[in-house]
Design an enzyme around this catalytic site. Sequence first.
Site, PDB file in Angstrom:
ATOM      1  N   THR A  64      -5.857  -8.586 -49.570  1.00  0.00           N
ATOM      2  CA  THR A  64      -6.602  -8.975 -48.369  1.00  0.00           C
ATOM      3  C   THR A  64      -5.903 -10.154 -47.722  1.00  0.00           C
ATOM      4  O   THR A  64      -5.072 -10.809 -48.345  1.00  0.00           O
ATOM      5  CB  THR A  64      -8.030  -9.471 -48.696  1.00  0.00           C
ATOM      6  OG1 THR A  64      -7.950 -10.763 -49.324  1.00  0.00           O
ATOM      7  CG2 THR A  64      -8.759  -8.501 -49.594  1.00  0.00           C
ATOM      8  N   ASP A  65      -6.280 -10.484 -46.509  1.00  0.00           N
ATOM      9  CA  ASP A  65      -5.881 -11.775 -45.970  1.00  0.00           C
ATOM     10  C   ASP A  65      -6.865 -12.811 -46.525  1.00  0.00           C
ATOM     11  O   ASP A  65      -7.863 -12.484 -47.187  1.00  0.00           O
ATOM     12  CB  ASP A  65      -5.839 -11.758 -44.434  1.00  0.00           C
ATOM     13  CG  ASP A  65      -4.937 -12.887 -43.897  1.00  0.00           C
ATOM     14  OD1 ASP A  65      -4.618 -13.815 -44.669  1.00  0.00           O
ATOM     15  OD2 ASP A  65      -4.565 -12.847 -42.714  1.00  0.00           O
ATOM     16  N   TYR A  66      -6.572 -14.048 -46.221  1.00  0.00           N
ATOM     17  CA  TYR A  66      -7.243 -15.215 -46.795  1.00  0.00           C
ATOM     18  C   TYR A  66      -8.770 -15.156 -46.677  1.00  0.00           C
ATOM     19  O   TYR A  66      -9.324 -15.273 -45.583  1.00  0.00           O
ATOM     20  CB  TYR A  66      -6.718 -16.428 -46.038  1.00  0.00           C
ATOM     21  CG  TYR A  66      -6.822 -17.754 -46.730  1.00  0.00           C
ATOM     22  CD1 TYR A  66      -5.709 -18.335 -47.325  1.00  0.00           C
ATOM     23  CD2 TYR A  66      -8.017 -18.445 -46.768  1.00  0.00           C
ATOM     24  CE1 TYR A  66      -5.787 -19.565 -47.936  1.00  0.00           C
ATOM     25  CE2 TYR A  66      -8.104 -19.668 -47.380  1.00  0.00           C
ATOM     26  CZ  TYR A  66      -6.990 -20.225 -47.960  1.00  0.00           C
ATOM     27  OH  TYR A  66      -7.070 -21.449 -48.559  1.00  0.00           O
ATOM     28  N   ASN A  67      -9.420 -14.958 -47.810  1.00  0.00           N
ATOM     29  CA  ASN A  67     -10.891 -15.008 -47.853  1.00  0.00           C
ATOM     30  C   ASN A  67     -11.570 -13.886 -47.062  1.00  0.00           C
ATOM     31  O   ASN A  67     -12.746 -13.979 -46.710  1.00  0.00           O
ATOM     32  CB  ASN A  67     -11.375 -16.372 -47.333  1.00  0.00           C
ATOM     33  CG  ASN A  67     -12.738 -16.741 -47.872  1.00  0.00           C
ATOM     34  OD1 ASN A  67     -13.073 -16.377 -49.001  1.00  0.00           O
ATOM     35  ND2 ASN A  67     -13.542 -17.418 -47.081  1.00  0.00           N
TER      36      ASN A  67
ATOM     37  N   PHE B 124      -7.539  -9.589 -40.720  1.00  0.00           N
ATOM     38  CA  PHE B 124      -8.854 -10.223 -40.601  1.00  0.00           C
ATOM     39  C   PHE B 124      -9.800  -9.451 -39.687  1.00  0.00           C
ATOM     40  O   PHE B 124     -11.013  -9.538 -39.828  1.00  0.00           O
ATOM     41  CB  PHE B 124      -8.695 -11.610 -39.962  1.00  0.00           C
ATOM     42  CG  PHE B 124      -8.198 -12.698 -40.881  1.00  0.00           C
ATOM     43  CD1 PHE B 124      -8.853 -12.977 -42.068  1.00  0.00           C
ATOM     44  CD2 PHE B 124      -7.100 -13.476 -40.533  1.00  0.00           C
ATOM     45  CE1 PHE B 124      -8.423 -14.012 -42.893  1.00  0.00           C
ATOM     46  CE2 PHE B 124      -6.663 -14.507 -41.352  1.00  0.00           C
ATOM     47  CZ  PHE B 124      -7.328 -14.777 -42.534  1.00  0.00           C
TER      48      PHE B 124
END
Length: 730
Positions: free
Chosen positions: A257-260, A226
């Site tokens: 990717t990481d979340y969002n 992130f």
Amino acid sequence: MHKFISGIMKKMSLREKLGQLSLPSGGSMKTGAVKSVELGELIRKGEIGGFFNVKGVENIKALQKVAVEESRLGIPLLAGADIIHGYETIFPIPLAMSCSWNPEAVRLMARISAEESSANGIGWTYSPMVDICQDARWGRVAEGSGEDPYLGSVLAEAYVEGYQGGDLKDCSSIMSCLKHFALYGAGESGRDYMPVDMSHQRMRNEYLEPYKAAVKAGVGSVMSSFNTINGVPATACSWLLTDLLRDEWGFDGFVVTDYNAIDEMSNHGYAPMKEAAAQALKAGTDMDMVSEGYLNTLEESLREGSVTDKQIDDACRRILEAKYRLGLFDNPYKYCNQERSVKETFTPEKRKVARDIAAETFVLLKNSDSLLPLRKKGKIALIGPMADAVNNMCGMWSMTCRPERHRSLLAAFRDATKGKAEILHSKGSNIYYDATMEKYAAGIRPLQRGDNDTLLREALYVASQSDVIVAALGECADMTGESASRTNLDIPDAQKDLLRELVKTGKPVILVLFTGRPLTLCWEDENVPAILNVWYAGSEAGDAIADVIFGNKSPCGKLTTSFPRSVGQLPLHYNHMNTGRPDNDNSHFHRYASNWIDESNEPLYPFGFGLSYTHFTYDDVKLSSGILKKGGKIEVSVKVTNSGNSDGTEVVQLYLRDIFASLIRPVKELKGFRRVTLKKGESEDIVFEITEDDLKFYNCDESYVYEPGVFELMVGPNSRDVKGVRFTAE
Ligand code: NOJ
């Protein structure tokens, strides 16, 4: 593989290719802004490459069936999940696992996790997290292997090998996802999701090695972090994701990717969604977790020329390759076997392994007058909010477990002492006095609250009836993990007051400490005779703690993260650089030396520290030669004796210091360790080998070099209590 995938890709529309790059969340678990949750429709249209957060073999099979039978090309889906320390048989949290200093235990835990998750529909786990962390304020310190890059690398390899097994096509092997790439643990001020600004040589010397080790071990996928790195979001950082990861380290899997994270690039002030998605793709990010930026904007970016067909094709190919490597094209249902799910999940054999491993992760921080192990006799008061908190024993990332099938500490104590001792119980306190603070702390695992005064009164009555008190206190499970940073690292107020009152009774008190991070324990260290740190030990925690408290097993865990004396010392790590004005006497303040007016420089419990029920003595360190010749090696040996009264396991640690170098080097760095089990009275010569490779570091030009000169080798039971000897490298 290449030919097979080219064949499929020839048939794919642009939309279907972008679909492969998209990873929505399927379940109710939301840790950020979520877009689509209706998976069926997306699958039918071929607009999804995989999903995560869906539990249950039948549910996952149903989704896979839609992909295979109802989408145009029938491309199977990846089913992911955060299987971090077990599926239903839950092992200790990763920080605890690292305190076993036992790569075999980590490998076995990952293997068992793979067996159980693969039997329950899941073929892809977001583990290991190998982020080095030097700041206990960060809640996610719980999810990694502590502060040391060498130990972190050894364990990273063990995780990957355990999950992926010898052959990814095997139905009990799952793909591992290395995270969070990179430097997520170095965020400013210990707050989550914060920026990182760091020189490349520091990255390489202190932070990057564990990621590199996982890549070398063949990890199939990588999750970008992130955080921003020197001003650029990791997800859009082509130096990181392409130059370093692929070109230098040779990674040939895919990056998610990481979340969002793509969407979050606009909050970072880096780029709005469309531009962020294009930048991420160009940097080398293949799959978009949740944001739908790839699915919804890359067509337009392609038309406008800001991304190319080749970039989209490369990303799509890497994801299809992962599916191919897992054997999903041969058998999309390889993980969907209801019979295996029933037979292989939470079995007595697996639970036994989890119980044994859990006991290896406990760290005995203090044991005055050999108060522990406890004899099974008389009346034992088990007091504290964690004594009967079965839903809090597993720690974060244990959504797939079923706590109703676990045993509380209370139940385990009663069972272990049946017919011999009486276990009295009282909750003693809330986690915090304040209900709102407790709500924040308890997260998704609330504990039943009681009236603060009544709880204390009851506890003191129970204590008065007992011969010895075991206080089960600390952080509740959701006080560490994602989004769980703290500025105060004391045991929460209500529990600390309870502990003070219990100590005041004058009865012997044992603190069984639940925590996912280092806490500040100066008062406890001064006033409580015995402290056993049990972290969150998983589904078998209760029995594993009873095994150690009552002496069936001797504790042998050693800290992999320094315990500070106060929050003001953070960040704190044993392998720090020296200053020009070091303070070699920490007994009091020295003006114009590098120290604090109000605090020592030393941690309360150093990296590598942990006691045992027995005692080990170390002879002087011997070298086979005082000179390391070019291309040669030196043997470092030390005789270790179990000089106490019971059998036990010791972790012998080897540290190195480069006295002068073209770039300043740490005061010590771990270079090796050996776990050795010695019977009472037994000795063993522990031998390490040092070669040029062990002396190398990344210099200002980021070259990995070895510089001749004087070095110091240190051996000991922890990073503080070492015996040293010098040698010269030619
Ligand atoms: C966010 C976390 O940072 C990451 O560790 C996790 O794997 C994903 N969410 C998916 O749940």
